[in-house]
Write an enzyme that holds these catalytic residues in place. Sequence first.
Site, PDB file in Angstrom:
ATOM      1  N   VAL A   8     -18.600  -9.919  67.659  1.00  0.00           N
ATOM      2  CA  VAL A   8     -17.755  -8.922  67.008  1.00  0.00           C
ATOM      3  C   VAL A   8     -17.233  -8.024  68.118  1.00  0.00           C
ATOM      4  O   VAL A   8     -17.816  -7.953  69.190  1.00  0.00           O
ATOM      5  CB  VAL A   8     -18.514  -8.112  65.926  1.00  0.00           C
ATOM      6  N   SER A   9     -16.129  -7.343  67.853  1.00  0.00           N
ATOM      7  CA  SER A   9     -15.457  -6.602  68.920  1.00  0.00           C
ATOM      8  C   SER A   9     -16.057  -5.247  69.246  1.00  0.00           C
ATOM      9  O   SER A   9     -15.766  -4.683  70.292  1.00  0.00           O
ATOM     10  CB  SER A   9     -13.976  -6.423  68.572  1.00  0.00           C
TER      11      SER A   9
END
Length: 190
Positions: A8-9
Amino acid sequence: MKIGYIRVSSMDQKTIRQEVIMHELGVEEIYIDRLSGKDTKRPELQRMIAYARKGDTVVVESISRFARNTKDLLNLIDMLKEKGVDFVSKKENIDTTTPTGKFMLTVFGAVAELEREYILQRQKEGIAIAKSQGKYKGRKRIDHDHFDPTYDRWIKKELTAIEAMQILNMKRSTFYRRVKEKYNLSLIVQ
């Protein structure tokens, strides 16, 4: 062994959706990175590649979770291939054990890269519009009360640049940007 890779970022994004997919696919070992996929210098990605052994399969939810550009994607796949490790992407239904899977991997990698470029382009356009409307001014500047005395000590060589940055709790780029601003102001005053 099936090895899962999740990305995930940012720290506040949730991984549960990807974790459920990994569980459904029978993944035995999972590595999770919580940072941008702009490059391959992600700690858990590197640990996962080091861990993978001949006969293993690396499973990802989608190619965009694994790599953000075609070059990185193909380099990562080559690294896995050299170790005798296969690659599967659930969303794109890609399996690199087949010639079609290898071809599709390249195509989807290019699409993921294009998508990323579009996102960056839209972001720049949005910022430009917001700036023109006076709604966006960038990050708020943080002023340091101790900058001038610390700067003076640095100029007199009483401190190294690194010591000055530590005192001010500034990153290198911020420190030198402020130094440049101060230098330009002193030229105007003279």
